[in-house]
Design a protein around this motif. Structure first.
Motif, PDB file in Angstrom:
ATOM      1  N   UNK A 245       0.834  -1.209   0.000  1.00 50.40           N
ATOM      2  CA  UNK A 245       0.000   0.000   0.000  1.00 50.40           C
ATOM      3  C   UNK A 245       0.865   1.254   0.000  1.00 50.40           C
ATOM      4  N   UNK A 246       1.912   1.254   0.825  1.00 48.60           N
ATOM      5  CA  UNK A 246       2.791   2.422   0.875  1.00 48.60           C
ATOM      6  C   UNK A 246       3.472   2.660  -0.463  1.00 48.60           C
ATOM      7  N   UNK A 247       4.084   1.614  -1.033  1.00 47.98           N
ATOM      8  CA  UNK A 247       4.827   1.786  -2.283  1.00 47.98           C
ATOM      9  C   UNK A 247       3.915   2.221  -3.431  1.00 47.98           C
ATOM     10  N   UNK A 366      12.204 -11.965   2.872  1.00 51.41           N
ATOM     11  CA  UNK A 366      12.635 -10.626   2.456  1.00 51.41           C
ATOM     12  C   UNK A 366      12.344 -10.398   0.980  1.00 51.41           C
ATOM     13  N   UNK A 367      12.633 -11.403   0.157  1.00 53.62           N
ATOM     14  CA  UNK A 367      12.424 -11.259  -1.284  1.00 53.62           C
ATOM     15  C   UNK A 367      10.943 -11.138  -1.623  1.00 53.62           C
ATOM     16  N   UNK A 368      10.088 -11.898  -0.940  1.00 52.22           N
ATOM     17  CA  UNK A 368       8.650 -11.837  -1.208  1.00 52.22           C
ATOM     18  C   UNK A 368       8.086 -10.464  -0.875  1.00 52.22           C
ATOM     19  N   UNK A 369       8.477  -9.924   0.286  1.00 56.16           N
ATOM     20  CA  UNK A 369       7.975  -8.604   0.679  1.00 56.16           C
ATOM     21  C   UNK A 369       8.491  -7.529  -0.271  1.00 56.16           C
ATOM     22  N   UNK A 370       9.759  -7.615  -0.664  1.00 56.60           N
ATOM     23  CA  UNK A 370      10.302  -6.653  -1.632  1.00 56.60           C
ATOM     24  C   UNK A 370       9.576  -6.758  -2.973  1.00 56.60           C
ATOM     25  N   UNK A 371       9.324  -7.980  -3.401  1.00 56.14           N
ATOM     26  CA  UNK A 371       8.681  -8.194  -4.697  1.00 56.14           C
ATOM     27  C   UNK A 371       7.263  -7.635  -4.725  1.00 56.14           C
ATOM     28  N   UNK A 372       6.483  -7.948  -3.692  1.00 60.54           N
ATOM     29  CA  UNK A 372       5.100  -7.471  -3.651  1.00 60.54           C
ATOM     30  C   UNK A 372       5.063  -5.955  -3.511  1.00 60.54           C
ATOM     31  N   UNK A 373       5.911  -5.420  -2.628  1.00 61.02           N
ATOM     32  CA  UNK A 373       5.906  -3.980  -2.409  1.00 61.02           C
ATOM     33  C   UNK A 373       6.340  -3.200  -3.626  1.00 61.02           C
ATOM     34  N   UNK A 374       7.490  -3.558  -4.190  1.00 62.04           N
ATOM     35  CA  UNK A 374       8.022  -2.813  -5.329  1.00 62.04           C
ATOM     36  C   UNK A 374       7.279  -3.123  -6.618  1.00 62.04           C
ATOM     37  N   UNK A 375       6.598  -4.264  -6.673  1.00 61.08           N
ATOM     38  CA  UNK A 375       5.896  -4.633  -7.905  1.00 61.08           C
ATOM     39  C   UNK A 375       4.753  -3.708  -8.261  1.00 61.08           C
ATOM     40  N   UNK A 376       4.200  -3.000  -7.280  1.00 64.89           N
ATOM     41  CA  UNK A 376       3.074  -2.111  -7.552  1.00 64.89           C
ATOM     42  C   UNK A 376       3.491  -0.683  -7.898  1.00 64.89           C
ATOM     43  N   UNK A 377       4.779  -0.373  -7.807  1.00 62.15           N
ATOM     44  CA  UNK A 377       5.205   1.004  -8.056  1.00 62.15           C
ATOM     45  C   UNK A 377       4.920   1.496  -9.474  1.00 62.15           C
ATOM     46  N   UNK A 402      -3.467  11.046   0.960  1.00 57.78           N
ATOM     47  CA  UNK A 402      -4.401  10.392   1.879  1.00 57.78           C
ATOM     48  C   UNK A 402      -4.347   8.879   1.719  1.00 57.78           C
ATOM     49  N   UNK A 403      -4.148   8.416   0.491  1.00 53.71           N
ATOM     50  CA  UNK A 403      -4.040   6.984   0.256  1.00 53.71           C
ATOM     51  C   UNK A 403      -2.853   6.357   0.971  1.00 53.71           C
ATOM     52  N   UNK A 404      -1.778   7.122   1.177  1.00 47.94           N
ATOM     53  CA  UNK A 404      -0.620   6.597   1.885  1.00 47.94           C
ATOM     54  C   UNK A 404      -0.961   6.197   3.313  1.00 47.94           C
ATOM     55  N   UNK A 405      -1.988   6.818   3.891  1.00 45.96           N
ATOM     56  CA  UNK A 405      -2.376   6.491   5.261  1.00 45.96           C
ATOM     57  C   UNK A 405      -3.010   5.113   5.376  1.00 45.96           C
ATOM     58  N   UNK A 406      -3.295   4.469   4.239  1.00 46.16           N
ATOM     59  CA  UNK A 406      -3.782   3.089   4.298  1.00 46.16           C
ATOM     60  C   UNK A 406      -2.743   2.168   4.933  1.00 46.16           C
ATOM     61  N   UNK A 407      -1.461   2.469   4.722  1.00 41.28           N
ATOM     62  CA  UNK A 407      -0.398   1.626   5.275  1.00 41.28           C
ATOM     63  C   UNK A 407      -0.401   1.621   6.806  1.00 41.28           C
ATOM     64  N   UNK A 408      -0.336   2.776   7.495  1.00 38.80           N
ATOM     65  CA  UNK A 408      -0.419   2.718   8.966  1.00 38.80           C
ATOM     66  C   UNK A 408      -1.763   2.207   9.459  1.00 38.80           C
ATOM     67  N   UNK A 409      -2.845   2.418   8.690  1.00 39.20           N
ATOM     68  CA  UNK A 409      -4.148   1.908   9.113  1.00 39.20           C
ATOM     69  C   UNK A 409      -4.140   0.381   9.157  1.00 39.20           C
ATOM     70  N   UNK A 410      -3.538  -0.254   8.134  1.00 40.03           N
ATOM     71  CA  UNK A 410      -3.444  -1.713   8.122  1.00 40.03           C
ATOM     72  C   UNK A 410      -2.650  -2.222   9.319  1.00 40.03           C
ATOM     73  N   UNK A 411      -1.565  -1.527   9.661  1.00 43.21           N
ATOM     74  CA  UNK A 411      -0.761  -1.950  10.805  1.00 43.21           C
ATOM     75  C   UNK A 411      -1.501  -1.715  12.117  1.00 43.21           C
TER      76      UNK A 411
END
Length: 446
Positions: A245-247, A366-377, A402-411
């Motif tokens: 969501x953040x990326x 680590x690779x899975x999180x990097x892949x999913x996060x960076x894959x949406x950029x 405002x959409x960036x706030x979805x990341x802390x909301x999920x956490x």
């Protein structure tokens, strides 16, 4: 008489209780710092070689940058598989040697007049691919090298040097090309990888490698195992979704942001660069804070509040008006605050991810999180451009920020928010039968 050593490595050598007394950690830190400097310097050196030596046009330069970034999406998951099956010191030294040789070959070809754009594309892809493997390997190496209660401080040190390299590397690369010739600048970048090779090679502690099964899983099976592991653990799944969501929204914000500053605020290119540069010092401060705040206020509270403050500060940008005398200081403040709290989140999340993940899964997690996060950029960048055309930059910037706030909301809605001052145990150790007779993996019994 108290000893300065509190554990023993697999080789029987004592592990120092103080992080900076540990010579092997210092060698990893020096090697990682040199590698990051070489990597970020090469991101500027190679395009400048294309422009100054090969007279590359805008389209060719864009292709060169795309080729250098492509390995993040193409190879991240494969890198995780390799890291989980081999000693990270071996992988890091091999990738350092490979990058040094690739840039050294480009320098020699440049001196001899035989360097063309196709060869430079190959070099850019090779450096980018090897960097993907190195970045996954050094994160997994840290877990195998230091004790788990030292992870936050160790990550703070490594992420601090990475932030410094992100600031100084491009400036160093540009200076080398300006003062020296482009081929010599490429050779100078290779020197940093050689230094990293020499430092990491001297790590003496024997590294424990997860046991391999008698019938090793195929690569795709191991990738699937990594994906399933991250998806099946609540903590890691939340980290993965929050990162994605953040990326995604940050890519959209930056697309609109880079249109908003020159067009709406009428800032020069120098002023835009100055405003963006404030993120770097903020990231250094965030790395320092990450070594102290989580253990004092709790990992969950620090993680959620830092993410909300760092992401939410961009909501102030669309309200900016007036002369550069007013807007530039405001933008410097925004970027400094963003750099501070986003880096605090990065270090804290990395420590949590490394702690809850068993050693055999470190690379793939680590690779899975990097892949999913960076894959949406790329999709986020596309969305930012489309919104700017349809709604204008101010409205689009407000919506994407405002959409960036979805990341802390999920956490905030996940068990991560309830973490205390100590890190949780690895997944395999979190199964409990004392929660009212039920077997639970996450969260533990609060």
């Amino acid at each position: 008489m108290p000893s300065s050593y509190s554990a023993a490595s697999d080789s029987g050598r004592p592990v120092p209780s103080s992080l900076w007394r540990d010579s092997d950690f210092r060698r990893l830190w020096v090697g990682q710092t040199a590698s990051q400097l070489g990597e970020h310097a090469s991101l500027v050196v190679l395009p400048l070689v294309a422009v100054l030596t090969l007279n590359a046009g805008a389209g060719q330069l864009g292709a060169l940058r795309a080729v250098g970034q492509a390995p993040i999406l193409l190879l991240s998951l494969f890198a995780g598989v390799w890291v989980d099956r081999w000693r990270t010191r071996t992988l890091m030294t091999l990738t350092d040697a490979g990058r040094a040789l690739a840039l050294g070959a480009a320098a020699v070809a440049g001196f001899l007049g035989g360097l063309g754009l196709p060869a430079l594309l190959v070099v850019a892809f090779a450096v980018g691919a090897l960097s993907v493997f190195f970045d996954v390997a050094y994160q997994a190496s840290l877990v195998r090298l230091v004790k788990r209660d030292q992870l936050v401080r160790a990550n703070s040190a490594l992420e601090g040097s990475r932030s410094a390299a992100q600031i100084g590397g491009p400036a160093l690369g540009g200076t080398l090309v300006s003062v020296l010739s482009a081929p010599i600048a490429a050779a100078s970048s290779a020197v940093f990888f050689a230094l990293s090779f020499l430092s990491i090679r001297r790590i003496g502690r024997r590294e424990s490698v997860p046991e391999r099964s008698e019938r090793p899983l195929r690569v795709w099976r191991r990738i699937h195992e990594g994906l399933r592991f991250v998806a099946g653990d609540t903590a890691l799944r939340t980290v993965c979704l929050a990162s994605a969501a953040f990326q995604f929204f940050f890519a959209a914000v930056m697309t609109v942001y880079l249109l908003f500053l020159p067009r709406d605020l009428h800032l020069s290119g120098t002023a835009v660069g100055l405003a963006l540069a404030a993120t770097g010092p903020g990231a250094l401060l965030g790395s320092l804070l990450a070594a102290r705040l989580p253990s004092r206020f709790g990992y969950g509270a620090v993680l959620v509040s830092a993410a909300a403050l760092g992401d939410g500060v961009f909501l102030f940008v669309p309200a900016l008006h007036g002369s550069p005398m007013v807007t530039i200081p405001a933008l410097l403040t925004v970027n400094f605050v963003f750099g501070t709290f986003s880096q605090l989140v990065n270090v804290t999340v990395m420590a949590i991810r490394q702690t809850v993940t068993p050693d055999r899964m470190q690379g793939r997690a680590a690779a899975t999180i990097n892949f999913v996060g960076m894959g949406l950029t790329p999709l986020g960048s596309l969305l930012g451009g489309l919104l700017a055309e349809a709604w204008g930059t101010r409205t689009s910037l407000l919506v994407t920020a405002a959409g960036m706030l979805l990341s802390p909301a999920l956490m905030a809605l996940s068990p991560l928010a309830r973490l205390g001052r100590t890190l949780p145990a690895p997944t395999g150790e979190r199964i409990s039968t004392s929660c009212g007779g039920r077997r639970r993996r996450w969260p533990p019994c609060w």
